[in-house]
Design a protein around this motif. Structure first.
Motif, PDB file in Angstrom:
ATOM      1  N   PRO A  26      65.319  49.306  50.550  1.00 49.12           N
ATOM      2  CA  PRO A  26      64.961  50.459  49.717  1.00 49.12           C
ATOM      3  C   PRO A  26      66.106  51.478  49.728  1.00 49.12           C
ATOM      4  N   ALA A  27      65.999  52.480  48.870  1.00 47.21           N
ATOM      5  CA  ALA A  27      67.068  53.472  48.718  1.00 47.21           C
ATOM      6  C   ALA A  27      67.382  54.180  50.035  1.00 47.21           C
ATOM      7  N   TRP A  28      66.352  54.533  50.825  1.00 45.36           N
ATOM      8  CA  TRP A  28      66.598  55.261  52.068  1.00 45.36           C
ATOM      9  C   TRP A  28      67.399  54.417  53.053  1.00 45.36           C
ATOM     10  N   ASP A  71      66.052  43.119  50.431  1.00 45.39           N
ATOM     11  CA  ASP A  71      65.999  44.076  49.327  1.00 45.39           C
ATOM     12  C   ASP A  71      65.785  45.473  49.899  1.00 45.39           C
ATOM     13  N   ALA A 116      69.484  51.839  52.262  1.00 41.66           N
ATOM     14  CA  ALA A 116      70.845  51.686  51.737  1.00 41.66           C
ATOM     15  C   ALA A 116      71.655  52.956  52.006  1.00 41.66           C
ATOM     16  N   GLU A 117      71.037  54.119  51.826  1.00 38.78           N
ATOM     17  CA  GLU A 117      71.707  55.402  52.074  1.00 38.78           C
ATOM     18  C   GLU A 117      72.083  55.546  53.552  1.00 38.78           C
ATOM     19  N   ARG A 146      74.950  53.290  54.401  1.00 35.92           N
ATOM     20  CA  ARG A 146      76.186  53.725  53.777  1.00 35.92           C
ATOM     21  C   ARG A 146      76.746  54.992  54.426  1.00 35.92           C
TER      22      ARG A 146
END
Length: 121
Positions: free
Chosen positions: A39-41, A37, A43-44, A47
């Motif tokens: 976190p946003a950082w 899972d 995933a960024e 990507r």
């Protein structure tokens, strides 16, 4: 584990991670949680980058040594990687051909070894 080890396992550039990640240690449970899972950082970073050399090499289809021969020594963003793919400079063309030959030879050796193992059984 050390943050550098965790970053390598996560496939992200350590210097681009948050300070809280770089300054602490990461347990196996935390690493597993980050992988399942993100976190946003994280995933960024995955990507858009910047990406570490092993990720850049994989996305370009060359070896890490091939990156160095091509003059790529710094982490690249996804945008920069895409730009290199579009430009398709001579060094990238040459390194991809080299990588294809290495893979072809590896496959030949695996087939040869499988034949020998079958003959010896």
């Amino acid at each position: 584990m050390k943050p550098a080890t965790a970053a390598k396992k996560l496939g992200v550039y350590l210097e681009a991670t948050p300070a809280s990640f770089r300054e602490g240690s990461v347990s196996r449970a935390e690493l597993n949680a980050l992988q399942t899972d993100p976190p946003a950082w994280l995933a960024e970073l995955r990507r858009n980058g910047p990406h570490p050399r092993q990720v850049v090499a994989a996305r370009l289809g060359v070896s890490i040594a091939g990156l160095a021969r091509g003059g790529i020594t710094e982490p690249l963003t996804t945008e920069q990687i895409d730009a290199l793919r579009q430009e398709f400079p001579e060094w990238l063309r040459r390194e991809r051909a080299t990588q294809a030959e290495v893979r072809k030879e590896g496959a030949r050796l695996r087939a040869r070894d499988a034949e020998r193992a079958a003959a010896g059984s």
